[in-house]
Design an enzyme around this catalytic site. Structure first.
Site, short mmCIF file in Angstrom:
data_model
loop_
_atom_site.label_atom_id
_atom_site.label_comp_id
_atom_site.label_asym_id
_atom_site.label_seq_id
_atom_site.Cartn_x
_atom_site.Cartn_y
_atom_site.Cartn_z
N GLU A 160 -9.88 11.82 -53.47
CA GLU A 160 -9.60 10.40 -53.68
C GLU A 160 -8.43 10.26 -54.65
OE1 GLU A 160 -12.94 7.80 -54.69
OE2 GLU A 160 -11.66 6.74 -56.12
N GLU A 206 -17.77 11.09 -58.24
CA GLU A 206 -17.12 11.10 -59.55
C GLU A 206 -18.15 11.24 -60.66
OE1 GLU A 206 -14.56 7.69 -59.99
OE2 GLU A 206 -12.93 8.65 -58.86
#
Length: 477
Positions: A395, A303
């Site tokens: 995710e 991320e």
């Protein structure tokens, strides 16, 4: 011009010079098209198109047909270069499938949208020849000319029989990117559905033979994402130990026919370039060790946050060659700006990636969401991006972006329905007994051996197990 070509063809035949004309110009007129609706949902559909050449061999092909209803629009396609002008749709062969021998077939397909009716097209042409299912002026199947010499063995149609049952890896083999989709060994778009580990430095006890058996056999998952944190007591504290642990989980997944996504889980700091040297060392090692496996996918930055797309792209273009040097065939997933939100969480959009993609092949882009926090505007961005970029939801959570709070069943269902429609693969956070509502298991579950019964599943785990365990129906034709 047509009269001139006809005259030339006639003269060539008379002079015995037919072979001097191009194969396409003298190809026997004959083709067949099988058009099927693979699936349909409100306002959208997926179609499969099988093209069979019944005439002479062609070195290149273009299929043309008209959408029967004005509300039908092409969204995205695979195994061909697709375009639509007005109601007319064209699909042209790619480098690897543009030549069609006599009797050869090629499978292509697309997703589309519609308003109102959604009828099937009924008239198709291949290189300008109507596909009627027969050779012009002859039988549906060309009849060989009698000859006193033994008839040569016919060239078989280049198709490979597929197993009707088996594990996800058995059926799909080495996956690759084709167009905007993840495709299997039969060049057909597929969706991989599964779970993500939590940080293996904290929840290593959750990943053992019993839990992996449950994931493969009871959950009927296709994929396990292995989240290896780099900071936060992770890889940087013991590179050799964490590399070994990742490899052991990959082996357990392989033994059960599951795909394993190796996640270089960078979060803080958010600029992946901070870990560039570590990433090169780690991926050089795991790629060399797992290069011969068919089940490995690499996610190179979890991320990214607080960093520009240009910075992420630079990182990716330095790490991907390290993987390719050892494992040239594996799919690589690149994280996107704003915690892998395609920039939405930073006030941007997918356009920055569309306009400046990573300079590499066989790659996909990551998108993350948490259903209670990220709703219609995020879904709109992913829907637009999916028509232009290969996307994988590496995710997502059923709750808020904190990993906690109340499960948002309505938003989660809307997300999963969208991912199913777009054939976008996903991994849910998390296959763990972490004390948070995003976890699939009740706290303490990983101390035992039950990973499937209603007694150990959380509300989120129950929802995900019910979705993942439905039939995959991987296309193999």
């Amino acid at each position: 011009m047509k009269r001139l070509l006809a005259l030339l063809a006639t003269c060539a035949t008379v002079l015995g010079l037919t072979a001097l004309l191009s194969p396409q110009a003298v190809a026997a007129a004959g083709c067949k098209v099988d058009y099927t609706f693979a699936s349909q949902w409100q306002g959208g559909f997926q179609a499969g198109v099988k093209i069979t050449n019944l005439g002479d061999p062609v070195s290149a092909w273009t299929l043309t047909f008209a959408m029967p209803d004005a509300g039908q629009k092409l969204v995205q396609g695979w195994n061909a270069t697709w375009a639509q002008s007005g109601s007319t749709v064209t699909a042209a062969g790619l480098d690897w499938n543009r030549a069609l021998a006599t009797g050869a077939a090629v499978d292509v397909g697309f997703t589309g949208s519609f308003t109102g009716a959604n009828p099937k097209p009924t008239a198709f042409t291949l290189n300008g020849v109507a596909c009627t299912g027969s050779v012009a002026g002859g039988d549906p199947t060309p009849t060989p000319t009698p000859t006193p010499t033994p008839t040569p063995t016919p060239t078989p149609t280049p198709t490979t029989p597929a197993p009707s049952t088996g594990t996800p890896v058995d059926i799909n083999g080495q996956v690759h990117v084709c167009g905007v989709n993840l495709c299997n060994q039969y060049n057909r778009p597929i969706q991989l559905r599964g779970m993500s580990t939590h940080g293996i430095q904290w929840f290593s006890a959750c990943y053992n033979d019993a839990s992996m058996d449950a994931l493969a056999q009871d959950w009927k998952a296709d994929l396990l994402r292995v989240a290896m944190y780099v900071q936060e007591e992770g890889y940087e504290t013991d590179p050799a130990g964490f590399t070994s642990r990742v490899n052991s989980i990959v082996d357990m997944a392989e033994a059960r026919g599951l795909y394993a996504m190796i996640d270089f889980h960078t979060l803080t700091p958010g600029d992946p370039n901070y870990n560039l040297a570590r990433a090169k060392t780690f991926f050089a090692s795991v790629a060399a060790r797992n290069a011969n496996k068919k089940n490995v996918i690499y996610e190179i930055a979890n991320e990214p946050n607080g960093v520009s797309w240009a910075g992420i792209k630079s990182y990716a273009e330095q790490v991907i060659p390290v993987i390719r040097a050892a494992d040239p065939d594996a799919v690589v997933v690149v994280g996107t700006r704003g915690w892998s939100s395609l920039g939405v969480s930073d006030g941007s959009s997918e356009s920055e990636v569309v306009n400046s993609p990573v300079n590499a092949t066989n790659i996909m882009y990551a998108f993350h969401f948490y259903a209670a926090s990220h709703k219609d505007n995020y879904r709109a961005v992913l829907s637009r991006a999916a028509g232009k970029l290969p996307m994988f939801v590496t995710e997502f959570g059923t709750v808020s972006a904190t990993g906690g709070g109340t499960l948002d069943r309505t938003s989660t269902t809307a997300w999963l329905d969208l991912l199913d429609q777009l054939k976008i693969g996903y991994a849910n956070w998390t296959y763990s007994d972490a004390p948070e509502s995003s976890a699939a298991f009740q706290p303490g579950t990983c101390d035992g051996s039950d990973y499937s019964s209603s007694g150990v599943l959380t509300e989120s785990g129950t929802l995900l197990k019910n979705r993942i365990s439905t039939s995959d129906n991987f296309p193999t034709g």
